[in-house]
Design an enzyme around this catalytic site. Sequence first.
Site, PDB file in Angstrom:
ATOM      1  N   ASP A  59      19.563   6.747   1.412  1.00 28.02           N
ATOM      2  CA  ASP A  59      18.965   6.630   0.089  1.00 28.02           C
ATOM      3  C   ASP A  59      19.291   5.213  -0.371  1.00 28.02           C
ATOM      4  O   ASP A  59      20.465   4.873  -0.561  1.00 28.02           O
ATOM      5  CB  ASP A  59      19.577   7.674  -0.853  1.00 28.02           C
ATOM      6  N   TYR A 148       6.362  -0.291 -12.044  1.00 28.73           N
ATOM      7  CA  TYR A 148       6.213  -0.610 -10.622  1.00 28.73           C
ATOM      8  C   TYR A 148       5.902  -2.089 -10.417  1.00 28.73           C
ATOM      9  O   TYR A 148       6.510  -2.762  -9.577  1.00 28.73           O
ATOM     10  CB  TYR A 148       5.095   0.261 -10.049  1.00 28.73           C
ATOM     11  N   LYS A 152       8.150  -4.837  -8.261  1.00 25.37           N
ATOM     12  CA  LYS A 152       7.662  -5.490  -7.043  1.00 25.37           C
ATOM     13  C   LYS A 152       7.636  -7.013  -7.203  1.00 25.37           C
ATOM     14  O   LYS A 152       7.877  -7.749  -6.233  1.00 25.37           O
ATOM     15  CB  LYS A 152       6.269  -4.958  -6.690  1.00 25.37           C
ATOM     16  N   VAL A 181      -3.804   1.412   0.421  1.00 22.89           N
ATOM     17  CA  VAL A 181      -3.541   1.989   1.736  1.00 22.89           C
ATOM     18  C   VAL A 181      -3.649   3.503   1.650  1.00 22.89           C
ATOM     19  O   VAL A 181      -3.316   4.115   0.621  1.00 22.89           O
ATOM     20  CB  VAL A 181      -2.143   1.588   2.242  1.00 22.89           C
TER      21      VAL A 181
END
Length: 251
Positions: A59, A148, A152, A181
């Site tokens: 993790d 997010y 990133k 994707v």
Amino acid sequence: MSVLRGVPVAGANVVVTGANRGIGLAFVQEALAQGAATVYAGVRDPATAPEGTTPVRLDVTSDADVEAAARTCGNATIVVNNAGLFTGNRLVEAGDLDAARAEMEVNYFGVLRMTRAFAPVLARAGHGSFVNVLSVAAIAPTAFMGGYSPSKAAALNLGGIARAELERYGITVTSLIVGSVDTRMAAHVEGTKENPREIARTGLAAMTRGEWTCDTDTLAVESRARLARDPVRYEKSLGKLLYAAELRTGK
């Protein structure tokens, strides 16, 4: 740009985080297909590790797990930082900071934790490569990806700093800018989606060439081009997507 090249996959010992599905699984399959000596599958539950791999309980938010993995994978020469989290929450308008913190913990601090732990491992080998699986959301503020996108973007800058610090040890860092994707994380996204194996194949090739960043697919290439032509218009178009569902349903 440095002329330092990355590690050839054939004969390498490869660590992949988030290895049991999606892009992580594709990296496992591609590394095996290209002749990697060992593929360590970093997964929270070793029972879910793909066939042909050496399972490693991992993790990336756990210091203990990452430190143990660095000991277990002491012969690693390539590390693919793929594990990621997308909660689908807003940023400023979120109910609390929990989602943004969780995304930053996995997508940024997870990569940093892995890089710090494995840099000495790769340095002992005399060479090595990190591959960081990022997103188009790393190169432009993406409003419908509240926490997010910032996480990133932070990881993209991390890659550049790590590259500068680690190059003298023969270690390369390649940041992958990934578009849409065909994975569970992108199940909500409409339109054409790339095959994860193509992303893995492109990413490993870029790593081997020693590229600093790589746009892995058509959406990533086109997004960067639109951003370069008119960054304000591009960011506005991403902002409109935040409310697209509400406009479609009339709610």
